[in-house]
Design a protein around this motif. Structure first.
Motif, mmCIF file in Angstrom:
data_model
loop_
_atom_site.group_PDB
_atom_site.id
_atom_site.type_symbol
_atom_site.label_atom_id
_atom_site.label_comp_id
_atom_site.label_asym_id
_atom_site.label_seq_id
_atom_site.Cartn_x
_atom_site.Cartn_y
_atom_site.Cartn_z
ATOM 1 N N ALA A 179 67.496 32.936 53.584
ATOM 2 C CA ALA A 179 67.348 32.841 55.041
ATOM 3 C C ALA A 179 66.585 31.572 55.415
ATOM 4 C CB ALA A 179 66.638 34.077 55.573
ATOM 5 N N LYS A 180 65.526 31.271 54.690
ATOM 6 C CA LYS A 180 64.748 30.069 54.989
ATOM 7 C C LYS A 180 65.553 28.807 54.693
ATOM 8 C CE LYS A 180 60.258 32.227 54.608
ATOM 9 N NZ LYS A 180 58.980 32.318 53.871
ATOM 10 N N ARG A 181 66.364 28.835 53.672
ATOM 11 C CA ARG A 181 67.235 27.680 53.391
ATOM 12 C C ARG A 181 68.237 27.458 54.519
ATOM 13 N NH1 ARG A 181 68.352 28.355 46.880
ATOM 14 N NH2 ARG A 181 66.337 27.545 46.260
ATOM 15 N N ARG A 182 68.777 28.549 55.071
ATOM 16 C CA ARG A 182 69.703 28.410 56.209
ATOM 17 C C ARG A 182 68.988 27.813 57.416
ATOM 18 N NH1 ARG A 182 71.336 33.616 54.493
ATOM 19 N NH2 ARG A 182 70.255 34.517 56.272
ATOM 20 N N ILE A 183 67.756 28.253 57.652
ATOM 21 C CA ILE A 183 66.984 27.705 58.768
ATOM 22 C C ILE A 183 66.750 26.213 58.563
ATOM 23 C CG2 ILE A 183 64.712 27.729 59.891
ATOM 24 C CD1 ILE A 183 64.697 30.794 59.302
ATOM 25 N N LEU A 184 66.353 25.829 57.358
ATOM 26 C CA LEU A 184 66.144 24.408 57.067
ATOM 27 C C LEU A 184 67.423 23.604 57.256
ATOM 28 C CD1 LEU A 184 63.880 24.657 53.912
ATOM 29 C CD2 LEU A 184 63.225 23.782 56.165
ATOM 30 N N GLU A 240 65.014 36.414 51.441
ATOM 31 C CA GLU A 240 64.111 35.619 52.271
ATOM 32 C C GLU A 240 64.278 34.129 51.978
ATOM 33 O OE1 GLU A 240 59.370 35.152 53.327
ATOM 34 O OE2 GLU A 240 60.019 36.735 51.960
ATOM 35 N N ILE A 241 64.396 33.777 50.726
ATOM 36 C CA ILE A 241 64.606 32.372 50.352
ATOM 37 C C ILE A 241 65.902 31.848 50.958
ATOM 38 C CG2 ILE A 241 65.142 30.841 48.410
ATOM 39 C CD1 ILE A 241 63.165 32.604 46.762
ATOM 40 N N ASP A 248 59.527 24.985 64.935
ATOM 41 C CA ASP A 248 59.970 26.152 64.157
ATOM 42 C C ASP A 248 59.615 25.990 62.683
ATOM 43 O OD1 ASP A 248 61.052 27.357 66.407
ATOM 44 O OD2 ASP A 248 63.043 26.506 66.054
ATOM 45 N N LEU A 249 59.852 24.810 62.138
ATOM 46 C CA LEU A 249 59.554 24.580 60.724
ATOM 47 C C LEU A 249 58.054 24.565 60.467
ATOM 48 C CD1 LEU A 249 62.268 21.998 59.710
ATOM 49 C CD2 LEU A 249 62.297 24.483 59.527
ATOM 50 N N LEU A 272 57.134 28.158 60.196
ATOM 51 C CA LEU A 272 57.527 28.734 58.907
ATOM 52 C C LEU A 272 56.596 28.280 57.786
ATOM 53 C CD1 LEU A 272 61.412 28.459 58.983
ATOM 54 C CD2 LEU A 272 60.052 30.540 59.034
ATOM 55 N N ALA A 273 56.113 27.058 57.856
ATOM 56 C CA ALA A 273 55.260 26.514 56.805
ATOM 57 C C ALA A 273 53.801 26.921 56.952
ATOM 58 C CB ALA A 273 55.366 24.991 56.796
#
Length: 50
Positions: A15-20, A12-13, A32-33, A36-37
């Motif tokens: 995946a979220k780093r890729r999104i960022l 999950e971490i 989107d961000l 997520l936040a």
């Protein structure tokens, strides 16, 4: 531990780093961000927005 499997948490971490990373050039913060936040909005370190 069953609900917080370390391997799943690491995935999950990542995946979220890729999104960022994909949103690095977008106007900050995009919708989107913000979505997520949003689960962390009640955390004391969450930045207040006007």
């Amino acid at each position: 531990m069953a609900l917080h499997d370390p391997d799943r948490v690491l995935r999950e971490i990542e995946a979220k780093r890729r999104i960022l990373a994909r949103h690095a050039r977008d106007p900050w913060p995009c919708h989107d961000l913000r979505d997520l936040a949003s689960p962390y909005a009640d955390h004391p370190d969450f930045p207040a927005r006007a």
